[in-house]
Design a protein around this motif. Structure first.
Motif, PDB file in Angstrom:
ATOM      1  N   GLU A 152     -58.477 -40.935  22.838  1.00 42.20           N
ATOM      2  CA  GLU A 152     -59.128 -41.494  21.911  1.00 42.20           C
ATOM      3  C   GLU A 152     -58.707 -41.001  20.337  1.00 42.20           C
ATOM      4  N   PHE A 153     -58.578 -42.009  19.775  1.00 50.80           N
ATOM      5  CA  PHE A 153     -57.852 -41.769  18.330  1.00 50.80           C
ATOM      6  C   PHE A 153     -58.800 -42.415  17.399  1.00 50.80           C
ATOM      7  N   ASP A 154     -58.585 -42.111  16.403  1.00 49.97           N
ATOM      8  CA  ASP A 154     -59.259 -42.616  14.984  1.00 49.97           C
ATOM      9  C   ASP A 154     -58.464 -43.654  14.555  1.00 49.97           C
ATOM     10  N   LEU A 155     -59.227 -44.699  13.844  1.00 51.38           N
ATOM     11  CA  LEU A 155     -58.352 -45.749  13.025  1.00 51.38           C
ATOM     12  C   LEU A 155     -58.786 -45.877  11.632  1.00 51.38           C
ATOM     13  N   TYR A 156     -57.763 -45.920  10.628  1.00 52.29           N
ATOM     14  CA  TYR A 156     -58.000 -45.964   9.194  1.00 52.29           C
ATOM     15  C   TYR A 156     -57.314 -47.178   8.827  1.00 52.29           C
ATOM     16  N   ILE A 157     -58.023 -48.038   7.964  1.00 53.75           N
ATOM     17  CA  ILE A 157     -57.488 -49.284   7.583  1.00 53.75           C
ATOM     18  C   ILE A 157     -57.763 -49.214   6.134  1.00 53.75           C
ATOM     19  N   GLY A 158     -56.458 -49.395   5.244  1.00 54.39           N
ATOM     20  CA  GLY A 158     -56.552 -49.024   3.730  1.00 54.39           C
ATOM     21  C   GLY A 158     -56.599 -50.397   3.136  1.00 54.39           C
ATOM     22  N   ILE A 159     -57.544 -50.398   2.174  1.00 54.88           N
ATOM     23  CA  ILE A 159     -57.380 -51.636   1.248  1.00 54.88           C
ATOM     24  C   ILE A 159     -57.083 -50.873  -0.169  1.00 54.88           C
ATOM     25  N   PRO A 160     -55.887 -51.331  -0.846  1.00 56.46           N
ATOM     26  CA  PRO A 160     -55.802 -50.481  -1.965  1.00 56.46           C
ATOM     27  C   PRO A 160     -55.892 -51.047  -3.211  1.00 56.46           C
ATOM     28  N   PHE A 161     -57.147 -51.801  -3.125  1.00 54.05           N
ATOM     29  CA  PHE A 161     -57.334 -52.632  -4.452  1.00 54.05           C
ATOM     30  C   PHE A 161     -58.842 -52.445  -4.953  1.00 54.05           C
ATOM     31  N   CYS A 162     -59.087 -52.271  -6.245  1.00 58.12           N
ATOM     32  CA  CYS A 162     -60.323 -51.833  -6.974  1.00 58.12           C
ATOM     33  C   CYS A 162     -60.430 -53.116  -7.853  1.00 58.12           C
ATOM     34  N   VAL A 163     -61.822 -53.042  -8.439  1.00 58.25           N
ATOM     35  CA  VAL A 163     -62.130 -54.195  -9.584  1.00 58.25           C
ATOM     36  C   VAL A 163     -61.657 -53.431 -11.029  1.00 58.25           C
ATOM     37  N   THR A 164     -61.782 -51.910 -10.882  1.00 56.75           N
ATOM     38  CA  THR A 164     -61.542 -51.365 -12.120  1.00 56.75           C
ATOM     39  C   THR A 164     -60.935 -50.007 -11.694  1.00 56.75           C
ATOM     40  N   ARG A 165     -60.454 -49.145 -12.501  1.00 56.76           N
ATOM     41  CA  ARG A 165     -59.881 -47.869 -12.203  1.00 56.76           C
ATOM     42  C   ARG A 165     -60.631 -47.122 -12.587  1.00 56.76           C
ATOM     43  N   CYS A 166     -61.560 -46.042 -12.142  1.00 58.49           N
ATOM     44  CA  CYS A 166     -62.156 -44.975 -12.471  1.00 58.49           C
ATOM     45  C   CYS A 166     -61.111 -43.727 -13.065  1.00 58.49           C
ATOM     46  N   SER A 167     -61.818 -43.153 -14.285  1.00 61.27           N
ATOM     47  CA  SER A 167     -60.864 -42.346 -14.888  1.00 61.27           C
ATOM     48  C   SER A 167     -60.603 -41.038 -14.250  1.00 61.27           C
ATOM     49  N   TYR A 168     -61.336 -40.713 -12.832  1.00 54.60           N
ATOM     50  CA  TYR A 168     -60.854 -39.525 -12.443  1.00 54.60           C
ATOM     51  C   TYR A 168     -59.983 -39.810 -11.031  1.00 54.60           C
ATOM     52  N   CYS A 169     -59.801 -41.086 -11.061  1.00 52.98           N
ATOM     53  CA  CYS A 169     -59.130 -41.555  -9.644  1.00 52.98           C
ATOM     54  C   CYS A 169     -57.523 -41.306  -9.687  1.00 52.98           C
ATOM     55  N   SER A 170     -57.066 -40.543  -8.795  1.00 55.56           N
ATOM     56  CA  SER A 170     -55.538 -40.587  -8.496  1.00 55.56           C
ATOM     57  C   SER A 170     -55.110 -41.046  -7.227  1.00 55.56           C
ATOM     58  N   LEU A 172     -53.961 -43.966  -4.547  1.00 54.75           N
ATOM     59  CA  LEU A 172     -53.079 -45.202  -4.298  1.00 54.75           C
ATOM     60  C   LEU A 172     -54.063 -46.360  -4.354  1.00 54.75           C
ATOM     61  N   SER A 173     -54.277 -46.895  -5.531  1.00 61.27           N
ATOM     62  CA  SER A 173     -55.003 -48.402  -5.615  1.00 61.27           C
ATOM     63  C   SER A 173     -54.706 -48.883  -6.943  1.00 61.27           C
ATOM     64  N   GLY A 174     -54.613 -50.205  -6.893  1.00 58.29           N
ATOM     65  CA  GLY A 174     -54.499 -51.062  -8.185  1.00 58.29           C
ATOM     66  C   GLY A 174     -55.662 -51.963  -8.540  1.00 58.29           C
ATOM     67  N   GLU A 175     -55.845 -52.117  -9.752  1.00 57.43           N
ATOM     68  CA  GLU A 175     -56.896 -52.899 -10.201  1.00 57.43           C
ATOM     69  C   GLU A 175     -56.348 -54.573  -9.581  1.00 57.43           C
ATOM     70  N   ILE A 176     -57.325 -55.127  -9.134  1.00 55.94           N
ATOM     71  CA  ILE A 176     -57.068 -56.407  -8.145  1.00 55.94           C
ATOM     72  C   ILE A 176     -56.523 -57.572  -9.121  1.00 55.94           C
ATOM     73  N   GLY A 177     -56.952 -57.497 -10.278  1.00 55.38           N
ATOM     74  CA  GLY A 177     -56.311 -58.448 -11.229  1.00 55.38           C
ATOM     75  C   GLY A 177     -56.502 -60.047 -10.950  1.00 55.38           C
ATOM     76  N   ASN A 178     -55.654 -60.713 -10.853  1.00 54.39           N
ATOM     77  CA  ASN A 178     -55.727 -62.082 -10.409  1.00 54.39           C
ATOM     78  C   ASN A 178     -55.662 -62.375  -8.995  1.00 54.39           C
ATOM     79  N   GLY A 179     -55.288 -61.092  -8.347  1.00 51.89           N
ATOM     80  CA  GLY A 179     -55.596 -61.097  -6.745  1.00 51.89           C
ATOM     81  C   GLY A 179     -54.218 -61.740  -6.098  1.00 51.89           C
ATOM     82  N   LYS A 180     -53.323 -61.797  -6.744  1.00 54.79           N
ATOM     83  CA  LYS A 180     -52.156 -62.573  -6.251  1.00 54.79           C
ATOM     84  C   LYS A 180     -51.479 -61.822  -4.957  1.00 54.79           C
ATOM     85  N   LEU A 181     -51.633 -60.366  -5.003  1.00 53.79           N
ATOM     86  CA  LEU A 181     -50.914 -59.639  -4.117  1.00 53.79           C
ATOM     87  C   LEU A 181     -51.911 -59.487  -2.973  1.00 53.79           C
ATOM     88  N   VAL A 182     -53.108 -59.913  -2.834  1.00 54.70           N
ATOM     89  CA  VAL A 182     -54.156 -59.873  -1.688  1.00 54.70           C
ATOM     90  C   VAL A 182     -53.722 -60.628  -0.439  1.00 54.70           C
TER      91      VAL A 182
END
Length: 470
Positions: A152-170, A172-182
Protein backbone atom coordinates in the motif's frame (compact mmCIF):
# COMPACT_ATOMS: atom_id res chain seq x y z
CA UNK A 1 22.72 34.72 18.37
CA UNK A 2 26.28 33.52 18.70
CA UNK A 3 27.55 30.04 19.48
CA UNK A 4 31.22 29.18 19.55
CA UNK A 5 31.68 25.41 19.36
CA UNK A 6 34.25 22.83 18.34
CA UNK A 7 31.41 20.80 16.78
CA UNK A 8 30.41 23.19 13.96
CA UNK A 9 28.78 20.31 12.07
CA UNK A 10 25.94 20.51 14.63
CA UNK A 11 25.54 24.29 14.54
CA UNK A 12 22.00 24.23 13.11
CA UNK A 13 20.91 21.71 15.75
CA UNK A 14 22.39 23.80 18.55
CA UNK A 15 20.71 26.93 17.20
CA UNK A 16 17.39 25.08 17.29
CA UNK A 17 17.89 24.63 21.04
CA UNK A 18 18.68 28.32 21.51
CA UNK A 19 15.46 29.26 19.73
CA UNK A 20 13.47 27.33 22.34
CA UNK A 21 14.47 30.06 24.79
CA UNK A 22 15.07 33.03 22.50
CA UNK A 23 12.43 32.78 19.75
CA UNK A 24 12.58 36.46 18.79
CA UNK A 25 16.23 36.53 17.86
CA UNK A 26 17.90 37.91 21.00
CA UNK A 27 21.63 37.34 20.96
CA UNK A 28 23.07 35.30 23.82
CA UNK A 29 26.74 34.47 23.41
CA UNK A 30 27.27 30.80 24.18
CA UNK A 31 30.49 28.82 24.34
CA UNK A 32 30.27 25.05 23.84
CA UNK A 33 33.12 22.58 23.95
CA UNK A 34 33.04 18.83 23.27
CA UNK A 35 35.68 16.47 24.60
CA UNK A 36 36.19 12.72 24.94
CA UNK A 37 37.98 11.60 28.09
CA UNK A 38 38.18 8.20 29.78
CA UNK A 39 35.40 6.66 27.71
CA UNK A 40 33.11 9.63 28.31
CA UNK A 41 31.78 12.39 26.12
CA UNK A 42 32.02 15.62 28.10
CA UNK A 43 30.06 18.68 26.99
CA UNK A 44 30.71 22.08 28.56
CA UNK A 45 28.34 24.98 27.87
CA UNK A 46 28.74 28.44 29.29
CA UNK A 47 27.42 31.97 28.95
CA UNK A 48 28.79 35.20 30.44
CA UNK A 49 27.60 35.81 33.95
CA UNK A 50 26.25 32.30 34.55
CA UNK A 51 27.54 29.05 35.96
CA UNK A 52 28.67 26.68 33.20
CA UNK A 53 26.93 23.36 32.64
CA UNK A 54 28.95 20.17 32.29
CA UNK A 55 27.15 17.17 30.86
CA UNK A 56 28.70 13.70 30.66
CA UNK A 57 27.57 10.53 28.90
CA UNK A 58 29.32 7.20 28.15
CA UNK A 59 31.21 7.49 24.87
CA UNK A 60 29.91 5.69 21.81
CA UNK A 61 32.62 5.41 19.19
CA UNK A 62 32.22 4.82 15.50
CA UNK A 63 29.82 5.68 12.71
CA UNK A 64 26.36 7.12 12.92
CA UNK A 65 25.85 6.12 16.57
CA UNK A 66 28.80 8.30 17.64
CA UNK A 67 27.52 11.26 15.64
CA UNK A 68 24.06 10.97 17.13
CA UNK A 69 25.36 10.68 20.69
CA UNK A 70 27.62 13.73 20.39
CA UNK A 71 24.86 15.80 18.82
CA UNK A 72 22.37 14.80 21.50
CA UNK A 73 24.81 15.46 24.35
CA UNK A 74 25.80 18.86 22.92
CA UNK A 75 22.15 19.89 22.60
CA UNK A 76 21.36 18.80 26.17
CA UNK A 77 24.28 20.78 27.59
CA UNK A 78 23.09 23.98 25.94
CA UNK A 79 19.49 23.20 26.86
CA UNK A 80 20.37 22.78 30.54
CA UNK A 81 22.43 25.98 30.47
CA UNK A 82 19.63 28.09 28.98
CA UNK A 83 16.96 26.49 31.14
CA UNK A 84 18.94 27.55 34.20
CA UNK A 85 19.79 31.01 32.89
CA UNK A 86 16.27 31.91 31.77
CA UNK A 87 14.30 29.99 34.43
CA UNK A 88 12.16 28.67 31.55
CA UNK A 89 10.84 25.15 30.97
CA UNK A 90 9.78 24.65 27.32
CA UNK A 91 6.70 22.40 27.11
CA UNK A 92 8.53 19.91 24.89
CA UNK A 93 11.68 20.05 26.95
CA UNK A 94 14.86 19.62 24.94
CA UNK A 95 13.09 18.24 21.87
CA UNK A 96 13.45 20.26 18.67
CA UNK A 97 12.24 17.67 16.13
CA UNK A 98 8.83 17.80 14.47
CA UNK A 99 7.71 14.26 15.41
CA UNK A 100 7.90 13.60 19.16
CA UNK A 101 5.65 10.56 18.70
CA UNK A 102 8.52 8.79 16.99
CA UNK A 103 10.49 8.77 20.24
CA UNK A 104 7.49 7.35 22.08
CA UNK A 105 7.23 4.54 19.53
CA UNK A 106 10.96 3.86 19.87
CA UNK A 107 10.53 3.47 23.62
CA UNK A 108 7.70 0.99 23.06
CA UNK A 109 9.84 -0.91 20.55
CA UNK A 110 12.55 -1.19 23.21
CA UNK A 111 10.11 -3.10 25.40
CA UNK A 112 8.72 -0.32 27.58
CA UNK A 113 5.10 -0.23 28.65
CA UNK A 114 2.99 2.81 27.78
CA UNK A 115 3.46 4.13 31.30
CA UNK A 116 7.22 3.60 31.17
CA UNK A 117 7.44 5.26 27.75
CA UNK A 118 5.51 8.24 29.08
CA UNK A 119 7.86 8.54 32.06
CA UNK A 120 10.85 8.10 29.72
CA UNK A 121 9.77 11.14 27.68
CA UNK A 122 9.64 13.26 30.83
CA UNK A 123 12.85 12.00 32.41
CA UNK A 124 15.13 11.81 29.38
CA UNK A 125 13.88 14.73 27.31
CA UNK A 126 12.34 16.93 30.04
CA UNK A 127 8.95 16.90 28.26
CA UNK A 128 6.27 18.27 30.59
CA UNK A 129 3.72 15.84 32.03
CA UNK A 130 0.82 17.08 29.89
CA UNK A 131 2.77 16.61 26.65
CA UNK A 132 4.04 13.19 27.69
CA UNK A 133 0.44 12.17 28.40
CA UNK A 134 -0.59 13.61 25.01
CA UNK A 135 1.93 11.32 23.28
CA UNK A 136 0.50 8.34 25.12
CA UNK A 137 -3.06 9.30 24.15
CA UNK A 138 -2.05 9.61 20.48
CA UNK A 139 -0.28 6.27 20.59
CA UNK A 140 -3.49 4.66 21.86
CA UNK A 141 -5.63 6.40 19.25
CA UNK A 142 -3.34 5.27 16.42
CA UNK A 143 -3.50 1.63 17.48
CA UNK A 144 -4.99 -0.41 14.65
CA UNK A 145 -4.79 2.55 12.23
CA UNK A 146 -1.06 2.95 11.73
CA UNK A 147 -0.58 -0.61 10.50
CA UNK A 148 -0.84 -1.22 6.75
CA UNK A 149 0.03 -3.79 4.12
CA UNK A 150 3.43 -3.68 2.42
CA UNK A 151 1.85 -3.18 -1.02
CA UNK A 152 0.00 0.00 0.00
CA UNK A 153 1.01 3.62 -0.60
CA UNK A 154 -0.52 7.01 0.09
CA UNK A 155 -1.32 9.46 -2.70
CA UNK A 156 -0.99 13.24 -2.51
CA UNK A 157 -2.30 15.52 -5.24
CA UNK A 158 -1.29 19.18 -4.99
CA UNK A 159 -3.36 22.09 -6.27
CA UNK A 160 -1.13 25.16 -5.73
CA UNK A 161 -3.78 27.85 -6.13
CA UNK A 162 -5.70 30.01 -3.63
CA UNK A 163 -8.21 32.83 -4.01
CA UNK A 164 -6.10 35.03 -1.68
CA UNK A 165 -2.88 34.49 0.24
CA UNK A 166 -3.13 34.32 4.04
CA UNK A 167 -0.63 36.50 5.90
CA UNK A 168 0.82 33.49 7.78
CA UNK A 169 1.19 31.30 4.69
CA UNK A 170 4.62 30.19 3.47
CA UNK A 171 3.34 27.30 1.32
CA UNK A 172 3.93 26.99 -2.38
CA UNK A 173 0.69 28.49 -3.63
CA UNK A 174 -0.25 31.41 -5.80
CA UNK A 175 -3.34 33.49 -5.99
CA UNK A 176 -5.43 32.08 -8.78
CA UNK A 177 -5.83 35.51 -10.41
CA UNK A 178 -7.28 35.29 -13.90
CA UNK A 179 -6.84 31.52 -13.84
CA UNK A 180 -4.75 31.31 -17.00
CA UNK A 181 -2.28 28.85 -15.46
CA UNK A 182 -4.95 26.46 -14.26
CA UNK A 183 -5.82 24.59 -17.51
CA UNK A 184 -2.19 23.87 -18.46
CA UNK A 185 -1.44 22.94 -14.87
CA UNK A 186 -4.30 20.44 -14.83
CA UNK A 187 -3.12 18.93 -18.13
CA UNK A 188 0.39 18.50 -16.68
CA UNK A 189 -1.00 17.06 -13.45
CA UNK A 190 -3.05 14.48 -15.34
CA UNK A 191 0.02 13.50 -17.33
CA UNK A 192 1.98 13.00 -14.11
CA UNK A 193 -0.91 10.98 -12.68
CA UNK A 194 -0.88 8.60 -15.64
CA UNK A 195 2.86 8.09 -15.48
CA UNK A 196 2.82 7.54 -11.73
CA UNK A 197 -0.14 5.16 -11.91
CA UNK A 198 1.64 3.08 -14.53
CA UNK A 199 4.62 2.83 -12.19
CA UNK A 200 2.44 1.73 -9.26
CA UNK A 201 0.68 -0.86 -11.44
CA UNK A 202 4.04 -2.23 -12.49
CA UNK A 203 4.93 -2.65 -8.81
CA UNK A 204 1.51 -4.13 -8.00
CA UNK A 205 0.93 -1.45 -5.39
CA UNK A 206 -2.44 0.01 -4.38
CA UNK A 207 -3.55 3.24 -2.71
CA UNK A 208 -4.36 3.26 1.00
CA UNK A 209 -5.27 6.93 1.61
CA UNK A 210 -5.53 9.74 -0.93
CA UNK A 211 -5.34 13.45 -0.13
CA UNK A 212 -5.89 16.42 -2.41
CA UNK A 213 -4.37 19.54 -0.84
CA UNK A 214 -2.77 22.77 -1.81
CA UNK A 215 -3.27 25.62 -1.90
CA UNK A 216 -7.00 25.23 -2.04
CA UNK A 217 -8.31 22.51 -4.38
CA UNK A 218 -11.78 24.09 -4.38
CA UNK A 219 -10.32 27.25 -5.90
CA UNK A 220 -10.74 25.26 -9.13
CA UNK A 221 -14.06 25.47 -10.93
CA UNK A 222 -16.51 22.59 -10.54
CA UNK A 223 -15.67 21.30 -14.03
CA UNK A 224 -11.92 21.51 -13.39
CA UNK A 225 -12.29 19.72 -10.06
CA UNK A 226 -14.40 17.06 -11.76
CA UNK A 227 -11.74 16.54 -14.41
CA UNK A 228 -8.97 15.98 -11.85
CA UNK A 229 -11.01 13.75 -9.54
CA UNK A 230 -12.41 11.63 -12.37
CA UNK A 231 -8.91 10.83 -13.60
CA UNK A 232 -7.54 10.27 -10.11
CA UNK A 233 -10.31 7.91 -9.09
CA UNK A 234 -9.92 5.89 -12.28
CA UNK A 235 -6.13 5.65 -12.05
CA UNK A 236 -5.98 5.04 -8.30
CA UNK A 237 -9.11 3.03 -7.42
CA UNK A 238 -10.36 1.51 -4.18
CA UNK A 239 -8.48 3.63 -1.66
CA UNK A 240 -9.72 3.27 1.90
CA UNK A 241 -10.02 7.04 2.31
CA UNK A 242 -10.26 10.13 0.09
CA UNK A 243 -9.82 13.65 1.47
CA UNK A 244 -10.23 16.94 -0.37
CA UNK A 245 -8.95 20.04 1.41
CA UNK A 246 -11.91 22.32 0.65
CA UNK A 247 -10.40 24.63 3.21
CA UNK A 248 -11.56 28.08 2.17
CA UNK A 249 -15.31 28.47 2.83
CA UNK A 250 -15.54 31.16 0.14
CA UNK A 251 -14.59 28.56 -2.52
CA UNK A 252 -17.29 26.03 -1.62
CA UNK A 253 -20.57 25.88 -3.50
CA UNK A 254 -23.24 23.31 -4.33
CA UNK A 255 -21.73 22.44 -7.72
CA UNK A 256 -18.32 21.56 -6.24
CA UNK A 257 -19.91 19.58 -3.42
CA UNK A 258 -21.94 17.68 -6.03
CA UNK A 259 -18.71 16.82 -7.86
CA UNK A 260 -17.05 15.53 -4.70
CA UNK A 261 -20.07 13.48 -3.69
CA UNK A 262 -20.30 11.96 -7.15
CA UNK A 263 -16.68 10.84 -6.84
CA UNK A 264 -17.23 9.38 -3.36
CA UNK A 265 -14.92 11.74 -1.50
CA UNK A 266 -15.15 10.46 2.06
CA UNK A 267 -13.67 13.40 3.96
CA UNK A 268 -13.40 17.15 3.42
CA UNK A 269 -11.96 20.06 5.37
CA UNK A 270 -13.78 23.36 5.86
CA UNK A 271 -11.40 25.62 7.74
CA UNK A 272 -12.61 28.68 9.63
CA UNK A 273 -9.20 29.28 11.31
CA UNK A 274 -11.09 31.79 13.49
CA UNK A 275 -14.72 32.77 13.99
CA UNK A 276 -13.69 36.39 14.54
CA UNK A 277 -14.33 38.46 11.41
CA UNK A 278 -11.82 41.06 12.59
CA UNK A 279 -9.13 38.39 12.79
CA UNK A 280 -10.03 37.01 9.37
CA UNK A 281 -9.46 40.46 7.86
CA UNK A 282 -6.12 40.78 9.64
CA UNK A 283 -4.83 37.46 8.31
CA UNK A 284 -6.00 38.00 4.72
CA UNK A 285 -8.88 35.51 4.55
CA UNK A 286 -11.52 36.50 2.01
CA UNK A 287 -14.46 35.07 3.95
CA UNK A 288 -16.49 35.73 7.10
CA UNK A 289 -17.50 33.44 9.93
CA UNK A 290 -20.99 33.29 8.39
CA UNK A 291 -19.44 31.99 5.17
CA UNK A 292 -17.94 29.12 7.18
CA UNK A 293 -21.30 28.28 8.71
CA UNK A 294 -23.01 28.43 5.31
CA UNK A 295 -20.40 26.16 3.71
CA UNK A 296 -20.57 23.68 6.57
CA UNK A 297 -24.37 23.47 6.50
CA UNK A 298 -24.30 23.10 2.70
CA UNK A 299 -21.82 20.22 2.98
CA UNK A 300 -24.02 18.52 5.55
CA UNK A 301 -27.01 18.93 3.25
CA UNK A 302 -25.00 17.19 0.51
CA UNK A 303 -24.43 14.21 2.79
CA UNK A 304 -20.85 14.74 3.93
CA UNK A 305 -20.48 12.95 7.25
CA UNK A 306 -16.74 13.33 7.83
CA UNK A 307 -15.80 17.00 7.98
CA UNK A 308 -12.67 18.48 9.51
CA UNK A 309 -12.29 22.07 10.70
CA UNK A 310 -8.91 23.76 11.22
CA UNK A 311 -8.47 26.32 14.00
CA UNK A 312 -5.35 28.39 14.70
CA UNK A 313 -4.17 29.39 18.17
CA UNK A 314 -2.21 32.61 18.70
CA UNK A 315 -3.39 34.50 15.63
CA UNK A 316 -2.37 38.18 15.60
CA UNK A 317 -4.42 40.30 17.97
CA UNK A 318 -6.38 37.40 19.45
CA UNK A 319 -6.80 36.85 23.18
CA UNK A 320 -7.65 33.67 25.05
CA UNK A 321 -11.31 34.74 25.16
CA UNK A 322 -11.30 35.25 21.37
CA UNK A 323 -9.93 31.76 20.82
CA UNK A 324 -12.31 30.26 23.37
CA UNK A 325 -15.28 31.69 21.44
CA UNK A 326 -13.93 30.22 18.20
CA UNK A 327 -13.42 26.85 19.85
CA UNK A 328 -16.92 26.86 21.34
CA UNK A 329 -18.47 27.72 17.97
CA UNK A 330 -16.57 24.92 16.21
CA UNK A 331 -17.61 22.38 18.86
CA UNK A 332 -21.23 23.54 18.57
CA UNK A 333 -21.17 22.83 14.83
CA UNK A 334 -20.09 19.27 15.65
CA UNK A 335 -17.65 18.33 12.86
CA UNK A 336 -16.13 14.86 13.02
CA UNK A 337 -12.61 16.21 13.51
CA UNK A 338 -11.00 19.47 14.59
CA UNK A 339 -7.34 20.24 14.00
CA UNK A 340 -5.79 22.79 16.35
CA UNK A 341 -2.75 24.53 14.91
CA UNK A 342 -0.40 26.85 16.76
CA UNK A 343 0.61 29.81 14.63
CA UNK A 344 4.10 29.45 13.17
CA UNK A 345 5.46 32.62 11.61
CA UNK A 346 7.75 31.32 8.89
CA UNK A 347 10.14 33.01 6.54
CA UNK A 348 8.31 33.82 3.32
CA UNK A 349 5.05 34.75 5.01
CA UNK A 350 3.78 38.32 5.30
CA UNK A 351 3.72 38.02 9.10
CA UNK A 352 7.44 37.24 9.15
CA UNK A 353 8.05 40.93 8.53
CA UNK A 354 6.59 41.73 11.96
CA UNK A 355 7.57 39.50 14.89
CA UNK A 356 5.32 41.66 17.08
CA UNK A 357 2.41 39.73 15.54
CA UNK A 358 3.38 36.66 17.57
CA UNK A 359 1.22 36.06 20.64
CA UNK A 360 3.23 35.56 23.84
CA UNK A 361 4.10 32.02 24.90
CA UNK A 362 1.91 31.99 28.01
CA UNK A 363 -1.20 33.03 26.07
CA UNK A 364 -0.46 30.54 23.29
CA UNK A 365 -0.12 27.68 25.75
CA UNK A 366 -3.36 28.69 27.49
CA UNK A 367 -5.15 28.45 24.13
CA UNK A 368 -3.65 25.06 23.29
CA UNK A 369 -4.44 23.68 26.73
CA UNK A 370 -7.98 25.05 26.59
CA UNK A 371 -8.50 23.33 23.24
CA UNK A 372 -7.36 19.99 24.57
CA UNK A 373 -9.59 20.23 27.64
CA UNK A 374 -12.71 21.35 25.79
CA UNK A 375 -12.33 18.92 22.91
CA UNK A 376 -11.74 16.06 25.32
CA UNK A 377 -14.96 16.95 27.10
CA UNK A 378 -16.81 16.58 23.78
CA UNK A 379 -15.42 13.17 22.74
CA UNK A 380 -12.66 14.46 20.45
CA UNK A 381 -9.47 12.43 20.90
CA UNK A 382 -5.95 13.41 19.78
CA UNK A 383 -4.74 11.18 16.96
CA UNK A 384 -1.73 12.89 15.36
CA UNK A 385 0.73 15.62 16.24
CA UNK A 386 3.56 17.55 14.69
CA UNK A 387 5.69 20.55 15.50
CA UNK A 388 7.29 23.29 13.42
CA UNK A 389 9.99 25.86 13.86
CA UNK A 390 8.92 29.36 14.89
CA UNK A 391 5.70 28.18 16.56
CA UNK A 392 4.25 30.41 19.26
CA UNK A 393 5.37 29.07 22.63
CA UNK A 394 7.28 26.19 20.98
CA UNK A 395 4.03 24.24 21.13
CA UNK A 396 2.38 21.83 18.67
CA UNK A 397 -0.31 21.14 16.11
CA UNK A 398 -2.75 18.38 17.08
CA UNK A 399 -5.48 16.64 15.12
CA UNK A 400 -8.50 15.62 17.20
CA UNK A 401 -11.20 13.29 15.94
CA UNK A 402 -14.19 11.38 17.15
CA UNK A 403 -13.88 7.61 17.19
CA UNK A 404 -13.91 6.24 13.65
CA UNK A 405 -12.97 9.55 12.02
CA UNK A 406 -9.18 9.77 12.34
CA UNK A 407 -7.60 10.60 8.98
CA UNK A 408 -5.33 7.76 7.82
CA UNK A 409 -3.33 10.04 5.55
CA UNK A 410 -2.53 12.44 8.39
CA UNK A 411 -1.31 9.58 10.58
CA UNK A 412 0.80 8.10 7.80
CA UNK A 413 2.41 11.37 6.72
CA UNK A 414 3.30 12.42 10.25
CA UNK A 415 4.55 9.05 11.45
CA UNK A 416 6.23 8.31 8.09
CA UNK A 417 4.95 4.75 8.12
CA UNK A 418 3.78 4.47 4.50
CA UNK A 419 5.35 5.52 1.19
CA UNK A 420 3.85 8.68 -0.27
CA UNK A 421 3.44 9.19 -4.00
CA UNK A 422 3.14 12.97 -4.40
CA UNK A 423 1.95 14.71 -7.55
CA UNK A 424 1.87 18.37 -8.52
CA UNK A 425 4.14 21.41 -8.31
CA UNK A 426 6.29 21.33 -5.18
CA UNK A 427 5.01 17.91 -4.08
CA UNK A 428 7.62 15.61 -2.53
CA UNK A 429 7.42 11.85 -2.98
CA UNK A 430 8.73 10.03 0.11
CA UNK A 431 9.55 6.38 -0.42
CA UNK A 432 10.18 3.99 2.45
CA UNK A 433 12.81 1.29 2.30
CA UNK A 434 11.98 -0.75 5.42
CA UNK A 435 14.94 -3.12 5.30
CA UNK A 436 17.39 -0.24 5.49
CA UNK A 437 15.09 1.82 7.73
CA UNK A 438 15.41 4.85 5.54
CA UNK A 439 13.33 7.26 3.51
CA UNK A 440 14.35 8.73 0.17
CA UNK A 441 12.71 11.73 -1.47
CA UNK A 442 11.93 12.79 -5.03
CA UNK A 443 10.80 16.44 -5.05
CA UNK A 444 8.90 18.05 -7.88
CA UNK A 445 9.94 21.53 -8.99
CA UNK A 446 8.12 24.27 -7.10
CA UNK A 447 7.58 26.81 -9.84
CA UNK A 448 4.22 26.20 -11.55
CA UNK A 449 5.40 27.16 -15.04
CA UNK A 450 8.49 24.97 -14.69
CA UNK A 451 6.35 22.08 -13.48
CA UNK A 452 4.11 22.37 -16.53
CA UNK A 453 7.11 22.41 -18.87
CA UNK A 454 9.01 19.59 -17.13
CA UNK A 455 6.28 17.20 -15.98
CA UNK A 456 7.82 14.22 -17.81
CA UNK A 457 10.96 14.78 -15.75
CA UNK A 458 8.87 14.66 -12.56
CA UNK A 459 7.62 11.20 -13.49
CA UNK A 460 11.15 10.07 -14.28
CA UNK A 461 12.38 11.29 -10.88
CA UNK A 462 9.88 8.96 -9.21
CA UNK A 463 10.75 6.05 -11.44
CA UNK A 464 14.48 6.53 -10.82
CA UNK A 465 14.01 6.70 -7.07
CA UNK A 466 11.72 3.70 -6.71
CA UNK A 467 12.94 1.37 -9.45
CA UNK A 468 16.64 1.95 -9.02
CA UNK A 469 16.43 0.54 -5.51
CA UNK A 470 14.77 -2.60 -6.87
Amino acid sequence: MSIQTNTPQFMNDLMDVVRLFYPSGEEPNILHEHACEQDQFIERASMDGHEPVIYKVPAVLGGLAEKRMIKRAAKISIYELLKSCTDTHPPWGSLTGIRPTRLFYEAIDQGMTEQQAQRHMSERYDVDEDRAQLLRDIYRMQHGLIEHDSDEFDLYIGIPFCVTRCSYCSFLSGEIGNGKLVPPYIDALLAEMRGAAALMNRLHMRPRACYMGGGTPTSLSASQLDKVLAEAKQLFPNAREWTVEAGRPDTIDAAKLDVMRRHDISRISINPQSFSDETLVRIGRAHTSEDTIRAFELARAHGFDSINMDLICALPGETLSDFTRTLARAIEMDPESITVHTLAIKHGSKLSESRSAQVDAVSAQSMVDQARAQLGDHAYLPYYLYRQKYMAGNLENVGYAKRGHACLYNIDIMEETAPVLALGAGAITKWLFPRERRIERAPNVKNIEQYIARVAEMVERKRALIMEER
